[in-house]
Design a protein around this motif. Sequence first.
Motif, PDB file in Angstrom:
ATOM      1  N   ALA A 155       0.848  -1.196   0.000  1.00 29.13           N
ATOM      2  CA  ALA A 155       0.000   0.000   0.000  1.00 29.13           C
ATOM      3  C   ALA A 155       0.881   1.244   0.000  1.00 29.13           C
ATOM      4  N   SER A 156       0.985   1.873  -1.137  1.00 33.53           N
ATOM      5  CA  SER A 156       1.846   3.059  -1.270  1.00 33.53           C
ATOM      6  C   SER A 156       1.014   4.326  -1.114  1.00 33.53           C
ATOM      7  N   PHE A 157       0.898   4.790   0.115  1.00 34.35           N
ATOM      8  CA  PHE A 157       0.148   5.997   0.404  1.00 34.35           C
ATOM      9  C   PHE A 157       1.092   7.071   0.934  1.00 34.35           C
ATOM     10  N   ALA A 158       0.594   8.283   0.998  1.00 34.42           N
ATOM     11  CA  ALA A 158       1.370   9.375   1.577  1.00 34.42           C
ATOM     12  C   ALA A 158       1.702   9.064   3.032  1.00 34.42           C
ATOM     13  N   ASP A 159       2.755   9.669   3.529  1.00 36.46           N
ATOM     14  CA  ASP A 159       3.236   9.383   4.879  1.00 36.46           C
ATOM     15  C   ASP A 159       2.200   9.716   5.954  1.00 36.46           C
ATOM     16  N   ASN A 160       1.300  10.667   5.660  1.00 32.27           N
ATOM     17  CA  ASN A 160       0.323  11.060   6.677  1.00 32.27           C
ATOM     18  C   ASN A 160      -0.949  10.211   6.650  1.00 32.27           C
ATOM     19  N   VAL A 161      -0.948   9.117   5.861  1.00 30.44           N
ATOM     20  CA  VAL A 161      -2.059   8.173   5.857  1.00 30.44           C
ATOM     21  C   VAL A 161      -1.716   7.022   6.797  1.00 30.44           C
ATOM     22  N   GLU A 162      -2.559   6.789   7.776  1.00 34.24           N
ATOM     23  CA  GLU A 162      -2.341   5.700   8.721  1.00 34.24           C
ATOM     24  C   GLU A 162      -2.835   4.396   8.103  1.00 34.24           C
ATOM     25  N   VAL A 163      -2.040   3.337   8.197  1.00 29.56           N
ATOM     26  CA  VAL A 163      -2.370   2.055   7.580  1.00 29.56           C
ATOM     27  C   VAL A 163      -2.537   0.991   8.660  1.00 29.56           C
ATOM     28  N   VAL A 164      -3.676   0.284   8.614  1.00 32.77           N
ATOM     29  CA  VAL A 164      -3.949  -0.822   9.529  1.00 32.77           C
ATOM     30  C   VAL A 164      -4.039  -2.103   8.706  1.00 32.77           C
ATOM     31  N   LYS A 165      -3.364  -3.151   9.152  1.00 36.66           N
ATOM     32  CA  LYS A 165      -3.401  -4.429   8.455  1.00 36.66           C
ATOM     33  C   LYS A 165      -4.646  -5.209   8.870  1.00 36.66           C
ATOM     34  N   GLY A 166      -5.335  -5.783   7.900  1.00 36.37           N
ATOM     35  CA  GLY A 166      -6.506  -6.592   8.206  1.00 36.37           C
ATOM     36  C   GLY A 166      -7.488  -6.620   7.059  1.00 36.37           C
ATOM     37  N   ASP A 167      -8.602  -7.316   7.263  1.00 42.71           N
ATOM     38  CA  ASP A 167      -9.666  -7.353   6.264  1.00 42.71           C
ATOM     39  C   ASP A 167     -11.004  -7.347   6.982  1.00 42.71           C
ATOM     40  N   LEU A 168     -12.077  -7.361   6.212  1.00 44.46           N
ATOM     41  CA  LEU A 168     -13.410  -7.161   6.776  1.00 44.46           C
ATOM     42  C   LEU A 168     -13.972  -8.387   7.479  1.00 44.46           C
ATOM     43  N   LEU A 169     -13.212  -9.475   7.512  1.00 46.85           N
ATOM     44  CA  LEU A 169     -13.603 -10.650   8.303  1.00 46.85           C
ATOM     45  C   LEU A 169     -12.697 -10.838   9.516  1.00 46.85           C
ATOM     46  N   ASP A 170     -11.754  -9.934   9.692  1.00 50.33           N
ATOM     47  CA  ASP A 170     -10.801  -9.984  10.798  1.00 50.33           C
ATOM     48  C   ASP A 170     -11.337  -9.090  11.920  1.00 50.33           C
ATOM     49  N   ILE A 171     -12.014  -9.703  12.889  1.00 49.32           N
ATOM     50  CA  ILE A 171     -12.706  -8.941  13.925  1.00 49.32           C
ATOM     51  C   ILE A 171     -11.732  -8.084  14.727  1.00 49.32           C
ATOM     52  N   ASP A 172     -10.609  -8.669  15.127  1.00 52.31           N
ATOM     53  CA  ASP A 172      -9.642  -7.911  15.927  1.00 52.31           C
ATOM     54  C   ASP A 172      -9.110  -6.709  15.152  1.00 52.31           C
ATOM     55  N   ALA A 173      -8.777  -6.930  13.875  1.00 48.01           N
ATOM     56  CA  ALA A 173      -8.261  -5.836  13.057  1.00 48.01           C
ATOM     57  C   ALA A 173      -9.323  -4.756  12.850  1.00 48.01           C
ATOM     58  N   LEU A 174     -10.582  -5.160  12.674  1.00 51.70           N
ATOM     59  CA  LEU A 174     -11.656  -4.189  12.518  1.00 51.70           C
ATOM     60  C   LEU A 174     -11.791  -3.318  13.762  1.00 51.70           C
ATOM     61  N   ARG A 175     -11.700  -3.944  14.926  1.00 53.49           N
ATOM     62  CA  ARG A 175     -11.816  -3.176  16.163  1.00 53.49           C
ATOM     63  C   ARG A 175     -10.677  -2.170  16.293  1.00 53.49           C
ATOM     64  N   VAL A 176      -9.489  -2.577  15.908  1.00 52.44           N
ATOM     65  CA  VAL A 176      -8.355  -1.651  15.911  1.00 52.44           C
ATOM     66  C   VAL A 176      -8.599  -0.527  14.904  1.00 52.44           C
TER      67      VAL A 176
END
Length: 288
Positions: free
Chosen positions: A37-58
Amino acid sequence: MTILVTGATGRVGRHVVDQLLRRGADVRVMTRDPAKASFADNVEVVKGDLLDIDALRVAFSGIRTLFLLNAVAADEYTQTLITFNIAREAGVERVVYLSVFGADAAVNVPHFAVKYGAERMLTAMGFSATILRPTYFIDNEAMIKEVIVNHGVYLMPIGSRGLAMVDTRDIAEVAAIELVRRDQAHEKLPVETINLVGPDTLTGNDAAAIWRDVLGREVMYGGDSPDAFEAGMAEFMPKWMAYEMRLMAERYVSEGMIPHDGDRERLVALLGRPLHTYRDFVAALAAQ
């Protein structure tokens, strides 16, 4: 507060992130592979998908507004149900949801029916939401460029009723405008639906004629039969998905995607500029 963008590495999502940054928004994205994921430095990136409950909560922690874009998938409805429930659990009630034009009518096309179910969920669960209903993406033509250029056939079976094809840049800019509007609202805004359409309603023969003009050589419309289209799709996607694309194409042929009165004027007023045209997109694509 921060806006969470799902589907941020796709054709629409990347433009949404860019448009939000231009408007000074704080943006967080969720992706399966942050390394890609090549985004600008001021974009926060969270690893996960829409079936990953823990990642969604984060991902939803500290979020006020959600942009939800689901890719066509066998479990798309489950993804949507979980995402909306986790959003509500986290106190997020402001949503911009990417649905599809005519979602309430095309009940036999699986991903159309899923999106209509999601629209009903947004209302029933009390979200403050903008529902965006785009027509056929102009950008889909990149997938068939090689066949058109090398074989002189426009093979998408889109019929003779017409599709008001829309550019993903227009979709994304409207999404960003609505995300910022809802994010900054001091009170809960009502649910609203916006049809996202293009400036021209084109038939299969119209599309072939534009390609013919741009390329300067013969391009014919391949016809309305979905058989060859389904077979072609099945070469690079699961057969269930290819069949779903067939059902969608049959809907194009039988019903088209015809703008409602005022749809185009509403978009032009919202964007403050003309809508991107099919001809201009095709010319740029052919020149690549």
